[in-house]
Structures are given as C-alpha cells and as structure tokens.
Design a protein around this motif. Structure first.
Motif, mmCIF file in Angstrom:
data_model
loop_
_atom_site.group_PDB
_atom_site.id
_atom_site.type_symbol
_atom_site.label_atom_id
_atom_site.label_comp_id
_atom_site.label_asym_id
_atom_site.label_seq_id
_atom_site.Cartn_x
_atom_site.Cartn_y
_atom_site.Cartn_z
ATOM 1 N N ARG A 104 -4.361 11.915 7.449
ATOM 2 C CA ARG A 104 -4.900 11.025 6.407
ATOM 3 C C ARG A 104 -4.141 9.707 6.381
ATOM 4 O O ARG A 104 -4.727 8.636 6.195
ATOM 5 C CB ARG A 104 -4.828 11.709 5.044
ATOM 6 N N LEU A 105 -2.832 9.793 6.576
ATOM 7 C CA LEU A 105 -2.009 8.594 6.559
ATOM 8 C C LEU A 105 -2.394 7.652 7.692
ATOM 9 O O LEU A 105 -2.542 6.435 7.495
ATOM 10 C CB LEU A 105 -0.538 8.997 6.673
ATOM 11 N N SER A 153 2.700 2.394 5.229
ATOM 12 C CA SER A 153 2.645 2.751 3.810
ATOM 13 C C SER A 153 4.021 2.643 3.173
ATOM 14 O O SER A 153 5.031 3.033 3.764
ATOM 15 C CB SER A 153 2.115 4.188 3.663
ATOM 16 N N HIS A 186 0.844 5.660 -0.358
ATOM 17 C CA HIS A 186 -0.027 6.809 -0.090
ATOM 18 C C HIS A 186 0.772 8.072 -0.375
ATOM 19 O O HIS A 186 1.941 8.175 -0.006
ATOM 20 C CB HIS A 186 -0.490 6.781 1.367
ATOM 21 N N HIS A 187 0.118 9.035 -1.023
ATOM 22 C CA HIS A 187 0.847 10.253 -1.407
ATOM 23 C C HIS A 187 1.373 11.007 -0.201
ATOM 24 O O HIS A 187 2.427 11.665 -0.261
ATOM 25 C CB HIS A 187 -0.043 11.161 -2.256
ATOM 26 N N ALA A 207 2.597 9.686 2.449
ATOM 27 C CA ALA A 207 3.830 9.008 2.848
ATOM 28 C C ALA A 207 4.981 9.413 1.934
ATOM 29 O O ALA A 207 6.103 9.674 2.395
ATOM 30 C CB ALA A 207 3.638 7.499 2.827
ATOM 31 N N ARG A 208 4.721 9.502 0.642
ATOM 32 C CA ARG A 208 5.756 9.924 -0.310
ATOM 33 C C ARG A 208 6.287 11.317 0.044
ATOM 34 O O ARG A 208 7.476 11.600 -0.115
ATOM 35 C CB ARG A 208 5.191 9.938 -1.727
ATOM 36 N N THR A 212 0.841 -1.189 0.000
ATOM 37 C CA THR A 212 0.000 0.000 0.000
ATOM 38 C C THR A 212 0.880 1.243 0.000
ATOM 39 O O THR A 212 1.763 1.394 0.846
ATOM 40 C CB THR A 212 -0.914 0.025 1.232
ATOM 41 N N GLU A 223 -5.831 6.131 6.698
ATOM 42 C CA GLU A 223 -5.988 5.387 5.450
ATOM 43 C C GLU A 223 -4.897 4.368 5.174
ATOM 44 O O GLU A 223 -5.150 3.356 4.520
ATOM 45 C CB GLU A 223 -6.058 6.383 4.281
ATOM 46 N N ALA A 224 -3.670 4.635 5.641
ATOM 47 C CA ALA A 224 -2.561 3.718 5.343
ATOM 48 C C ALA A 224 -1.487 3.869 6.415
ATOM 49 O O ALA A 224 -0.416 4.418 6.163
ATOM 50 C CB ALA A 224 -1.979 4.010 3.968
#
Length: 418
Positions: free
Chosen positions: A31-32, A39, A7-8, A10-11, A5, A35-36
């Motif tokens: 959000r992280l 990640s 997630h933007h 995390a990037r 998974t 949602e993830a």
C-alpha cells in the motif's frame, strides 16, 4: 511550508512488532509503494524521518552517498539510542562516510575477497556437513532456528576472526542480545541501559582480544584488525572493538536469518524445494531468491546534507530517510510477480546487500554459506514439514525467524554409516 504526506503503513515501521507478522508487513508496504512511496513519519520516542519504499529511490539514495550520509543516524533507533550513538559509544563501518569509510573498510576488504573465499570454502563446507549432521542427530524433530540456523553462520564468521570455539556460545548470546534488543524473548532487559550493557560486555571481550592479537598476531582477521594502522596510527579501542562487533554480529545474524527463512520458504513452496533438489545447478539463483525473500536487514537510515528531492518530494538538509529493503525487494516495478518464491528467478536485482559504497562487505561469504548449507541438506532430506507456527523477531533493524519447529526424516551423508 510543503505539506508532508503521512501514511499509517509508514508509521508502523517504527514499531518492532510490525516485523513479527510478515503477511501484514508486506501488505502494508505494498500500500505504501502504491499510495505514498515517500512518506513522513513523526511518532513518539523517535526523531522524525521519511520512509522510502520504492526500489528505484532506494538505489538512487544509496548511489548519492555525498548527498545522503550514514552519519549521524545510520539505523532506526529511538531518540535516546540515537543520542548514545552520536556520543561515540560505537563507531562501525555503517556509522562512517567517505573518505574515512573507504580507508577503514579496506582493512578487512581482502578477507572477504575472492582469494580468501576460495580458501574458506573448505571450512564452510565442513561446517555445513557438521550442522546438517547435527540436524540429523537431533531428529526426527527440532527447532531449526535454535538448533541449526543460528549456529552454523556463527561458527563460520568466528572461525574467520580466529576465535576459539569455546567462546562461541558467549558470542551467540551477545549477538542475539544486541540485535534482539526489541524482542522480549531475546533482549537482556527492556531498558536502554540493559542493551548498552550487552554492547559493553561485547566490547570488553574484544578489547582483550585486541591486546592479545597485538602482543601475538596469529594471521587471522582479528589480528589484521588489531594491528591495522591509518596514517601510521592504530585504530582506537572503540574503533577496533566496533570493527569486530559489526563483523561478528552482521556476519552472523543476517546469514542465519536467510538460512532459516530460506528453509521456511521451501516448506511453504514444496514445488520449489523439489525443483531445487532435482536441479542443484539452481543453487546460485535459489540463494539470491532466499536473500531477497528474507531480506534480513530491514532498513538503514540516511541523512540529507543539502536540500534535495526524492520522487519530487522536497527533503530538507538534516532530515533523515529510512530505506525500506523489504519493500524495495517486493517492488512490482522491478520484480515480475514479486510475491512468488522462485528458485530460478532471473534477473534478481534485490537490494538485500545494499548498493553503492556501503554494499555489504560480507556478501560473498553469505552467498557461500547459504549455498553450501542447502547443497548439503537437500539431498539428505527424505521428508520435512513444519510442526508449529514460525515466529519472528521483533526488530527495526536486523532480524528474521527466531523459531521454526520442524519434523523430518534424513538419510546419512553419502559414504558414512547410517
């Protein structure tokens, strides 16, 4: 193959500029977490890694230090910088695992223990008086970060090491170049070679210090490090200089970030400033809340040495994990109303000092410094306001505010002429 998974948000943690916008950073981390929370990140210039964003998972990984190791990748750097680190150009406590870590840490442990902190309290209070006086003299306006917050903790930690005050400006420049290597304003240059040169300049200074303290020990922390022996042998030049470097830099930049960010939080929350000024008994909890709120260390890395799982997600041996402390310290599962700055917050199970065997060596000193400074400052402030935008350092490791312009009026220290 298990699907990873991504997630933007995390990037974005691989981009130093992410940490220059606190609101966007924390919105992304929220959000992280939702949602993830585990990640995968695979971006150019960096070796891939997992981002761990939940408090419970960060604690579990730090606790399992025989499964998740610091070496060979303790900090999120570019792949080129990782290769330099693995070549042994620097070897600090954060690069070590047990049993070596335990033995090397013990060299300085007593210097940050209760007895030494009691002995240091007078010097810390003296320097708090001094730099609040400096702020008063600079008024009615100053850049609080540049003129006060970066200097006070530097004088404390370098006094503990036993360095002469005439060398403090040079050390300030070097520490900021090292931790500001991703910031256009603070870096020596954009190339990795420029950042390495700053480190080598610091090591050159500390190698000379080692020679001096071995010839003439002076009873300070620098002498203890220079003359330490493990299995009858002194530390190597790299190990000795690295020890000085981690104390001088981490002992300075993290605390200066907390003091600057703490004042900024009090400016943004005047009700909490009045509450703290009216009840100095809240200083211990206020100090912890400032540390949680700022979280100067943005992340450490760990590497799995066996196949394992985190929150049910498979993590293979050899894969790296980024422990996001700002995310853990705003985790809704742990903190009631985590986006509220509360000088009386209790309990406050923040992870800004880490957890487990790598818990921050200088945590007690940092708490003393923050508490002493605000104990001196708040009773003397008649009024204070921001006069411009707060600016943050671009970083993926240690950072906080680099500018905080303020206007204020202050009363003289009690017992001193105005």
């Amino acid at each position: 193959m298990t699907t990873r998974t991504a997630h933007h948000a995390a990037r974005a943690l691989a981009d130093p500029a992410t940490y220059t916008d606190e609101s966007a950073l924390h919105a992304g981390l929220a959000r992280l977490r939702a949602e993830a929370p585990v990640s995968w990140v695979d971006v150019p210039d960096y070796r891939p890694f997992w981002v761990i964003s939940r408090h419970q998972d960060v604690m579990a990984i730090e606790r399992a230090n025989m499964t998740f190791t610091n070496w060979p990748r303790p900090v999120l750097f570019t792949e080129a910088a990782d290769q330099l680190s693995e070549a042994g150009i620097i070897r600090t406590l954060i690069h070590m695992d047990d049993p070596q870590h335990r033995v090397v840490r013990a060299i300085a442990a007593d210097w940050f223990g209760p007895k030494e902190m009691r002995a240091m309290r007078a010097r810390i209070d003296e320097l708090a008086h001094r730099f609040v006086d400096t702020m008063a003299a600079a008024g009615p306006e100053c850049d609080f970060v540049r003129e006060v917050a970066v200097n006070y903790p530097l004088y404390v930690i370098l006094s503990l090491l036993g360095l002469p005050e005439s060398d403090f400006p040079r050390m300030l420049t070097l520490t900021q170049e090292l931790f500001g290597g991703d910031d256009a304003e603070l870096q020596r240059g954009e190339a990795l070679e420029d950042q390495t040169a700053a480190l080598l300049d610091m090591f050159e200074y500390f190698n000379a210090l080692t020679r001096a303290r071995r010839e003439h020990p002076t009873g300070d922390l620098a002498s203890a490090i220079a003359n330490a022996r493990i299995d009858g042998e002194p530390l190597s030049d790299v190990e000795t200089a690295s020890y000085y470097a981690i104390i001088a830099t981490a002992g300075h930049d993290t605390t200066s970030a907390t003091i600057a960010g703490g004042l900024h939080a009090l400016l943004q929350h005047p009700d909490q400033r009045e509450r703290l000024r009216d009840d100095p008994g809240l200083l211990p909890s206020a100090t912890e809340e400032m540390i949680r709120w700022v979280t100067p260390v943005k992340a450490f890395m760990r590497t799995a040495i066996v196949d394992t799982t985190v929150r049910g997600v498979p993590v293979a041996a050899g894969e790296s994990l980024l422990l996001s402390y700002p995310s853990a310290n705003r985790d809704e599962e742990i903190f009631v109303d985590p986006f509220r700055f509360d000088v009386g917050r209790s309990p406050n199970k923040h992870l800004a000092f880490g957890f487990g065997v790598h818990f921050c060596l200088g945590a007690a000193l940092a708490r003393l410094e923050v508490s002493s400074f605000f104990r001196e400052l708040l009773p003397r402030l008649d009024a204070i306001e921001a006069t411009g935008s707060a600016e943050y350092i671009a970083t993926t490791f240690v950072g906080g505010l680099k500018h905080l312009p303020v206007r204020y009026s202050m009363r003289p220290r009690p017992g001193y002429p105005g």
